[in-house]
Design a protein around this motif. Structure first.
Motif, PDB file in Angstrom:
ATOM      1  N   VAL A 132       1.627 -11.393  -1.515  1.00  0.00           N
ATOM      2  CA  VAL A 132       1.081 -10.283  -2.290  1.00  0.00           C
ATOM      3  C   VAL A 132       0.035  -9.543  -1.467  1.00  0.00           C
ATOM      4  CG1 VAL A 132      -0.139  -9.626  -4.406  1.00  0.00           C
ATOM      5  CG2 VAL A 132       1.492 -11.527  -4.438  1.00  0.00           C
ATOM      6  N   ARG A 133       0.054  -8.227  -1.531  1.00  0.00           N
ATOM      7  CA  ARG A 133      -0.867  -7.400  -0.745  1.00  0.00           C
ATOM      8  C   ARG A 133      -2.324  -7.789  -0.973  1.00  0.00           C
ATOM      9  NH1 ARG A 133       2.535  -3.118  -3.032  1.00  0.00           N
ATOM     10  NH2 ARG A 133       4.154  -2.626  -1.505  1.00  0.00           N
ATOM     11  N   LYS A 134      -2.707  -7.906  -2.239  1.00  0.00           N
ATOM     12  CA  LYS A 134      -4.121  -8.157  -2.536  1.00  0.00           C
ATOM     13  C   LYS A 134      -4.581  -9.511  -2.000  1.00  0.00           C
ATOM     14  CE  LYS A 134      -3.876 -10.429  -7.024  1.00  0.00           C
ATOM     15  NZ  LYS A 134      -4.540 -10.596  -8.328  1.00  0.00           N
ATOM     16  N   ASP A 135      -3.654 -10.465  -1.855  1.00  0.00           N
ATOM     17  CA  ASP A 135      -4.033 -11.792  -1.370  1.00  0.00           C
ATOM     18  C   ASP A 135      -4.506 -11.733   0.083  1.00  0.00           C
ATOM     19  OD1 ASP A 135      -3.391 -12.787  -3.825  1.00  0.00           O
ATOM     20  OD2 ASP A 135      -1.481 -13.693  -3.213  1.00  0.00           O
ATOM     21  N   VAL A 136      -3.826 -10.915   0.898  1.00  0.00           N
ATOM     22  CA  VAL A 136      -4.221 -10.769   2.303  1.00  0.00           C
ATOM     23  C   VAL A 136      -5.605 -10.126   2.387  1.00  0.00           C
ATOM     24  CG1 VAL A 136      -3.682  -9.664   4.506  1.00  0.00           C
ATOM     25  CG2 VAL A 136      -1.837 -10.593   3.093  1.00  0.00           C
ATOM     26  N   LEU A 163     -13.360  -3.277  -7.500  1.00  0.00           N
ATOM     27  CA  LEU A 163     -12.571  -2.146  -7.005  1.00  0.00           C
ATOM     28  C   LEU A 163     -11.085  -2.483  -7.009  1.00  0.00           C
ATOM     29  CD1 LEU A 163     -14.879  -1.258  -3.978  1.00  0.00           C
ATOM     30  CD2 LEU A 163     -14.656   0.061  -6.078  1.00  0.00           C
ATOM     31  N   GLU A 164     -10.764  -3.692  -6.599  1.00  0.00           N
ATOM     32  CA  GLU A 164      -9.358  -4.140  -6.552  1.00  0.00           C
ATOM     33  C   GLU A 164      -8.756  -4.187  -7.948  1.00  0.00           C
ATOM     34  OE1 GLU A 164      -6.553  -6.931  -7.643  1.00  0.00           O
ATOM     35  OE2 GLU A 164      -8.571  -7.763  -7.456  1.00  0.00           O
ATOM     36  N   ALA A 165      -9.563  -4.622  -8.918  1.00  0.00           N
ATOM     37  CA  ALA A 165      -9.064  -4.712 -10.290  1.00  0.00           C
ATOM     38  C   ALA A 165      -8.667  -3.341 -10.814  1.00  0.00           C
ATOM     39  CB  ALA A 165     -10.132  -5.332 -11.201  1.00  0.00           C
ATOM     40  N   TYR A 166      -9.386  -2.313 -10.390  1.00  0.00           N
ATOM     41  CA  TYR A 166      -9.079  -0.969 -10.852  1.00  0.00           C
ATOM     42  C   TYR A 166      -7.949  -0.328 -10.057  1.00  0.00           C
ATOM     43  CZ  TYR A 166      -9.910   3.612 -12.915  1.00  0.00           C
ATOM     44  OH  TYR A 166      -9.759   4.785 -13.592  1.00  0.00           O
ATOM     45  N   SER A 167      -7.676  -0.855  -8.869  1.00  0.00           N
ATOM     46  CA  SER A 167      -6.629  -0.270  -8.021  1.00  0.00           C
ATOM     47  C   SER A 167      -5.247  -0.454  -8.620  1.00  0.00           C
ATOM     48  CB  SER A 167      -6.685  -0.881  -6.616  1.00  0.00           C
ATOM     49  OG  SER A 167      -7.883  -0.515  -5.976  1.00  0.00           O
ATOM     50  N   GLY A 168      -5.088  -1.514  -9.424  1.00  0.00           N
ATOM     51  CA  GLY A 168      -3.873  -1.656 -10.220  1.00  0.00           C
ATOM     52  C   GLY A 168      -2.625  -2.106  -9.494  1.00  0.00           C
ATOM     53  N   LYS A 169      -1.490  -1.605  -9.969  1.00  0.00           N
ATOM     54  CA  LYS A 169      -0.161  -2.095  -9.623  1.00  0.00           C
ATOM     55  C   LYS A 169       0.129  -2.203  -8.125  1.00  0.00           C
ATOM     56  CE  LYS A 169       4.660  -1.459 -10.997  1.00  0.00           C
ATOM     57  NZ  LYS A 169       5.572  -0.627 -11.800  1.00  0.00           N
ATOM     58  N   PRO A 170      -0.204  -1.181  -7.293  1.00  0.00           N
ATOM     59  CA  PRO A 170       0.132  -1.287  -5.862  1.00  0.00           C
ATOM     60  C   PRO A 170      -0.421  -2.534  -5.201  1.00  0.00           C
ATOM     61  CG  PRO A 170      -0.503   0.945  -6.408  1.00  0.00           C
ATOM     62  CD  PRO A 170      -0.816   0.108  -7.622  1.00  0.00           C
ATOM     63  N   MET A 171      -1.619  -2.969  -5.604  1.00  0.00           N
ATOM     64  CA  MET A 171      -2.245  -4.132  -4.980  1.00  0.00           C
ATOM     65  C   MET A 171      -1.545  -5.428  -5.368  1.00  0.00           C
ATOM     66  SD  MET A 171      -4.917  -3.317  -3.104  1.00  0.00           S
ATOM     67  CE  MET A 171      -6.111  -4.639  -3.212  1.00  0.00           C
ATOM     68  N   TYR A 172      -0.827  -5.424  -6.488  1.00  0.00           N
ATOM     69  CA  TYR A 172      -0.193  -6.642  -6.973  1.00  0.00           C
ATOM     70  C   TYR A 172       1.225  -6.811  -6.418  1.00  0.00           C
ATOM     71  CZ  TYR A 172      -4.043  -7.168 -10.246  1.00  0.00           C
ATOM     72  OH  TYR A 172      -5.295  -7.335 -10.791  1.00  0.00           O
ATOM     73  N   GLY A 173       1.717  -5.799  -5.685  1.00  0.00           N
ATOM     74  CA  GLY A 173       3.081  -5.863  -5.169  1.00  0.00           C
ATOM     75  C   GLY A 173       3.202  -6.748  -3.945  1.00  0.00           C
ATOM     76  N   PHE A 174       4.428  -7.151  -3.652  1.00  0.00           N
ATOM     77  CA  PHE A 174       4.691  -7.950  -2.453  1.00  0.00           C
ATOM     78  C   PHE A 174       4.744  -7.054  -1.219  1.00  0.00           C
ATOM     79  CE2 PHE A 174       6.860 -10.771  -5.647  1.00  0.00           C
ATOM     80  CZ  PHE A 174       5.991 -11.841  -5.513  1.00  0.00           C
ATOM     81  N   ILE A 175       4.353  -7.609  -0.093  1.00  0.00           N
ATOM     82  CA  ILE A 175       4.437  -6.896   1.180  1.00  0.00           C
ATOM     83  C   ILE A 175       5.909  -6.702   1.532  1.00  0.00           C
ATOM     84  CG2 ILE A 175       3.961  -7.061   3.660  1.00  0.00           C
ATOM     85  CD1 ILE A 175       1.430  -8.651   2.890  1.00  0.00           C
ATOM     86  N   THR A 176       6.311  -5.461   1.783  1.00  0.00           N
ATOM     87  CA  THR A 176       7.709  -5.145   2.058  1.00  0.00           C
ATOM     88  C   THR A 176       8.039  -5.323   3.532  1.00  0.00           C
ATOM     89  OG1 THR A 176       7.249  -2.808   2.490  1.00  0.00           O
ATOM     90  CG2 THR A 176       7.665  -3.446   0.201  1.00  0.00           C
ATOM     91  N   VAL A 177       9.319  -5.274   3.831  1.00  0.00           N
ATOM     92  CA  VAL A 177       9.773  -5.384   5.223  1.00  0.00           C
ATOM     93  C   VAL A 177       9.182  -4.253   6.060  1.00  0.00           C
ATOM     94  CG1 VAL A 177      11.786  -5.289   6.732  1.00  0.00           C
ATOM     95  CG2 VAL A 177      11.920  -6.546   4.577  1.00  0.00           C
ATOM     96  N   GLN A 178       9.097  -3.060   5.463  1.00  0.00           N
ATOM     97  CA  GLN A 178       8.595  -1.895   6.187  1.00  0.00           C
ATOM     98  C   GLN A 178       7.121  -2.016   6.552  1.00  0.00           C
ATOM     99  OE1 GLN A 178      10.395  -1.720   3.342  1.00  0.00           O
ATOM    100  NE2 GLN A 178      12.335  -1.063   4.298  1.00  0.00           N
ATOM    101  N   GLU A 179       6.337  -2.612   5.684  1.00  0.00           N
ATOM    102  CA  GLU A 179       4.901  -2.690   5.948  1.00  0.00           C
ATOM    103  C   GLU A 179       4.499  -3.986   6.663  1.00  0.00           C
ATOM    104  OE1 GLU A 179       2.581  -3.483   2.040  1.00  0.00           O
ATOM    105  OE2 GLU A 179       4.566  -2.794   1.406  1.00  0.00           O
ATOM    106  N   LYS A 210       3.846   5.945   0.300  1.00  0.00           N
ATOM    107  CA  LYS A 210       4.948   5.402  -0.535  1.00  0.00           C
ATOM    108  C   LYS A 210       4.630   5.598  -2.001  1.00  0.00           C
ATOM    109  CE  LYS A 210       5.310   0.995  -1.092  1.00  0.00           C
ATOM    110  NZ  LYS A 210       5.515  -0.454  -0.872  1.00  0.00           N
ATOM    111  N   GLY A 211       3.373   5.377  -2.381  1.00  0.00           N
ATOM    112  CA  GLY A 211       2.977   5.561  -3.772  1.00  0.00           C
ATOM    113  C   GLY A 211       3.083   7.009  -4.201  1.00  0.00           C
ATOM    114  N   ASP A 212       2.732   7.929  -3.302  1.00  0.00           N
ATOM    115  CA  ASP A 212       2.829   9.355  -3.625  1.00  0.00           C
ATOM    116  C   ASP A 212       4.268   9.776  -3.834  1.00  0.00           C
ATOM    117  OD1 ASP A 212       0.115   9.605  -3.447  1.00  0.00           O
ATOM    118  OD2 ASP A 212       0.098  10.395  -1.400  1.00  0.00           O
ATOM    119  N   LYS A 213       5.170   9.240  -3.002  1.00  0.00           N
ATOM    120  CA  LYS A 213       6.586   9.574  -3.133  1.00  0.00           C
ATOM    121  C   LYS A 213       7.148   9.036  -4.444  1.00  0.00           C
ATOM    122  CE  LYS A 213       7.600   9.773   1.818  1.00  0.00           C
ATOM    123  NZ  LYS A 213       8.312   9.122   2.950  1.00  0.00           N
ATOM    124  N   GLU A 214       6.778   7.787  -4.771  1.00  0.00           N
ATOM    125  CA  GLU A 214       7.259   7.187  -6.019  1.00  0.00           C
ATOM    126  C   GLU A 214       6.731   7.964  -7.205  1.00  0.00           C
ATOM    127  OE1 GLU A 214       5.955   3.184  -5.755  1.00  0.00           O
ATOM    128  OE2 GLU A 214       7.584   2.550  -4.431  1.00  0.00           O
TER     129      GLU A 214
END
Length: 217
Positions: free
Chosen positions: A136-140, A160-176, A209-213
């Motif tokens: 998970v992104r936030k774990d790193v 700050l992380e708590a307010y950042s929301g969904k993107p921080m809770y996602g898994f690190i993708t192959v691209q990143e 990526k978030g802006d595109k989504e």
């Protein structure tokens, strides 16, 4: 409900309850069961919110004695920060920028400290990423904040992380993943500029990526 919204909603309800009940610093809070009934949310949700508030230094849990409103001098600063974040809906850009500043400074501190660079967590993270384990992104980022050994910075970052929301809770993708692998290895080697650049590249990748989504939705 996504974690950010649930966290903020419960914290807001807790703040209202504390104000209405005139609970002062050092006073005991109602039990999880009572809070669950009063706020009309599950006990697990209450427990999660209380755990987050404890990490932020807003409350203190005494073993066998219950939960109390913190008397820590840091309480006031974190309370001001929490109020700003939860009440100003236009502050999201400032939240991300402030979180980024904390992360960048933590990276600098780690790269300049040999003991911090040699912490086993970096090799563990590197191996987990290499063997394609879900990370998970936030774990790193949380490990980076913990490693720099600044408790106040960690508490502010957690808010700050708590307010950042969904993107921080996602898994690190192959691209990143290449950005994160470079970041972790640079931390181990003390390559400050490389670590900072990898971190920024990772953040910008997720922002784009978030802006595109958001644009596709």
């Amino acid at each position: 409900m996504e974690p950010k919204k649930r966290f903020i909603e419960i914290v807001q309800q807790l703040r209202t309850l504390i104000r209405e009940e005139q609970i002062k610093e050092g006073d005991k809070l109602p039990s999880e069961r009572v809070l669950s009934e009063r706020l009309q949310v599950g006990r697990s949700a209450v427990r999660e919110a209380l755990r987050s508030l404890e990490l932020l230094g807003l409350i203190e849990t005494k073993h066998g004695g219950g939960t109390f409103l913190s008397t820590s001098p840091q309480h006031k600063l974190i309370e001001v920060l929490a109020t700003f974040i939860m009440n100003d809906k236009k502050s999201i850009t400032d939240v991300h920028a402030t979180r980024l500043l904390h992360e960048q400074e933590a990276i600098r501190v780690i790269c300049r400290n040999e003991k911090m660079r040699q912490l086993p967590v970096w090799e563990s993270l590197f191996i987990r990423l290499e063997v394609k384990e879900n990370v998970v992104r936030k774990d790193v980022l949380r490990e980076i904040m913990i490693a720099c050994d600044n408790r106040l910075a960690l508490r502010i970052w957690l808010q700050l992380e708590a307010y950042s929301g969904k993107p921080m809770y996602g898994f690190i993708t192959v691209q990143e993943k290449p950005y994160v692998l470079t970041l972790v290895k640079a931390l181990q080697l003390g390559l400050e500029q490389e670590a900072l650049q990898a971190h920024l590249a990772w953040v910008h990748h997720n922002t784009e990526k978030g802006d595109k989504e958001h644009g596709d939705s």
